[in-house]
Design an enzyme around this catalytic site. Sequence first.
Site, short mmCIF file in Angstrom:
data_model
loop_
_atom_site.label_atom_id
_atom_site.label_comp_id
_atom_site.label_asym_id
_atom_site.label_seq_id
_atom_site.Cartn_x
_atom_site.Cartn_y
_atom_site.Cartn_z
N ASP A 216 0.84 -1.20 0.00
CA ASP A 216 0.00 0.00 0.00
C ASP A 216 0.88 1.26 0.00
O ASP A 216 1.88 1.32 0.72
CB ASP A 216 -0.86 -0.02 1.27
CG ASP A 216 -1.91 1.08 1.29
OD1 ASP A 216 -2.80 1.04 0.44
OD2 ASP A 216 -1.82 1.97 2.16
N GLU A 267 14.52 -15.41 0.96
CA GLU A 267 14.75 -16.48 1.96
C GLU A 267 13.78 -17.63 1.74
O GLU A 267 13.91 -18.68 2.35
CB GLU A 267 14.52 -15.92 3.38
CG GLU A 267 15.57 -14.91 3.82
CD GLU A 267 15.14 -14.13 5.08
OE1 GLU A 267 14.11 -14.50 5.70
OE2 GLU A 267 15.83 -13.16 5.41
C1 NOJ Z 1 -4.43 2.91 -0.94
C2 NOJ Z 1 -5.55 1.98 -0.64
O1 NOJ Z 1 -5.87 1.26 -1.81
C3 NOJ Z 1 -6.69 2.83 -0.15
O2 NOJ Z 1 -7.87 2.08 -0.01
C4 NOJ Z 1 -6.28 3.46 1.16
O3 NOJ Z 1 -7.29 4.34 1.57
C5 NOJ Z 1 -4.99 4.26 1.02
N1 NOJ Z 1 -4.00 3.54 0.27
C6 NOJ Z 1 -4.41 4.60 2.37
O4 NOJ Z 1 -3.92 3.45 2.99
#
Ligand code: NOJ
Length: 561
Positions: A216, A267
Amino acid sequence: MAQPDTRSDAVPLGLDPDWWRQAVVYQVYPRSFADADGDGIGDLPGVTSRVSYLRDLGVDAVWLSPFYPSALADGGYDVDDYRNVDPRLGTLDDFDAMVAALHGAGIRVIVDIVPNHSSNRHVWFQEALASPKGSHARSRYVFRDGLGENGELPPSDWQSVFGGSAWEPVGDGQWYLHIFATEQPDLNWALPEVREDFLTTLRFWSDRGVDGFRVDVAHGLAKDLPPVLPSAAQLAEIAKREDGSHALWDRDELEEIYADWRRVFAEYTPPRIAVAEAWVPASRRARYATALGQAFNFDLLEADFDADQFRQIISFNLAQSASSGSSSTWVLSNHDVVRHATRYGLPPRGTGEGADTLKSGTAWLLSGGEEPPLDALGGLRKARAATLLLLGLPGSAYLYEGEELGLHEVADIPADQRQDPTFFRTNGGEIGRDGCRVPIPWTVSGPSFGFGSAGAHLPQPAWFGASSVEAEAGVPGSTLELYRSALALRRRLQGDETLDWVEVGDPDAVLAFRRPGGWLVVTNLGETNIPLPEGELLLSSEALSSAELPPATTAWIRTSD
Ligand code: NOJ
């Protein structure tokens, strides 16, 4: 209540280190997929109970959005504990059972990892709040003194991605940075302890059999925060340089962070893989693919149903993946955007300055789904054609739960039932992403259309039943059967990661390319029928009544060469 899937025709997973290169990855938003315990929230036993569905659909891997303990300030992307399961979604034992069931069905597992920020309930953040200015506990996050005589003003004028200030005061003159919601404090990746802890998390899930990670905000993490912070306007100027010098995004130091991650991945056998969610200029994307394995390209998701746009995007991204050594990723829908059946049923956005990209459908959502009028059937028809085109491309395809049913976005969720922080932080100025996160329908009727034995945590519209798995399974021509046939065929047809463009009719209206082994993919994005190219028709996104390909239709054809 959903029953566990007890079929035991295990499919060996194998040790191929490149399994991901052309995989079909199905995104499960766990709270909205299947609810085994009837509390209205989807859970991990729910996923386990639907393994045979996923196997019959023909996906190679499942990517699970966060299932970690969370107050759900941002749909689970506010993580309280990176190495546990939210009790409402199950236990670590349930996680192990789910992985075993998916693996037994030949399906790999990718989990979401959220390294840019934790939640404000994370033990580290709670410790930071209880500790004084300058303490080690505060150094794990980004704390700064406020401006003004008593620190009563934020350290800078930066805005959070979800609206409002990116800084929150803690009452002693200090403020913490949260690029997303207030409940998502940014971690300080300059601190070795933070880096180490995430390596522990990667090993924790890898040891439990996870095959890969979706990273993310992979372009966040590293930050350069000098004593005098640049203004938002200055940052906007710096962003144009595209050279890794922005204070918050896409910094070059990310490479060393991800090099450590790659060492952990290596790993394991086969090595773990990661796909970066990096909203960076296309010119910088390959860096993430090289560093982590793969990077999402959201270009198709941001484009209109348009031959020129699609052709340019495909050519550009294939060249990019060749330069990074990775394979391309193709996406039309996910949990952050208006579903593609709906986007294509709204007027095109166009290109260039002012084009409404990710916010596609914003006006439509704000009007409660009234304006501009949605062409629901036309949108679905284009979505099916675009999906069949996408599945013909070299590289991996990322599908989002419910798109295989042809689901549309849900626009009419009452304000008091909305969950997305975007809605609240903009005072309803933006509707947010709840409309693509409504629990998916499994049955034609029932309290939550088979999602669980009770209700659903976001309201499902009456029309969901007609798009349920029960309504579509076994029905020739349904969107579910189209996906099933396409995935089964793709598995047989997929060869080298190459593509040759072929000219079939007017290039402004028709997209055609040949894959190795005589697999020809033709999409008619124009307004009139075109003659179907010669060869054996393998599959088409609509039933064909003549030797012609109608508008908004894709065909897969086997040719003799
Ligand atoms: C991207 C994620 O796909 C989204 O759903 C989220 O709100 C933001 N990153 C923050 O983590």
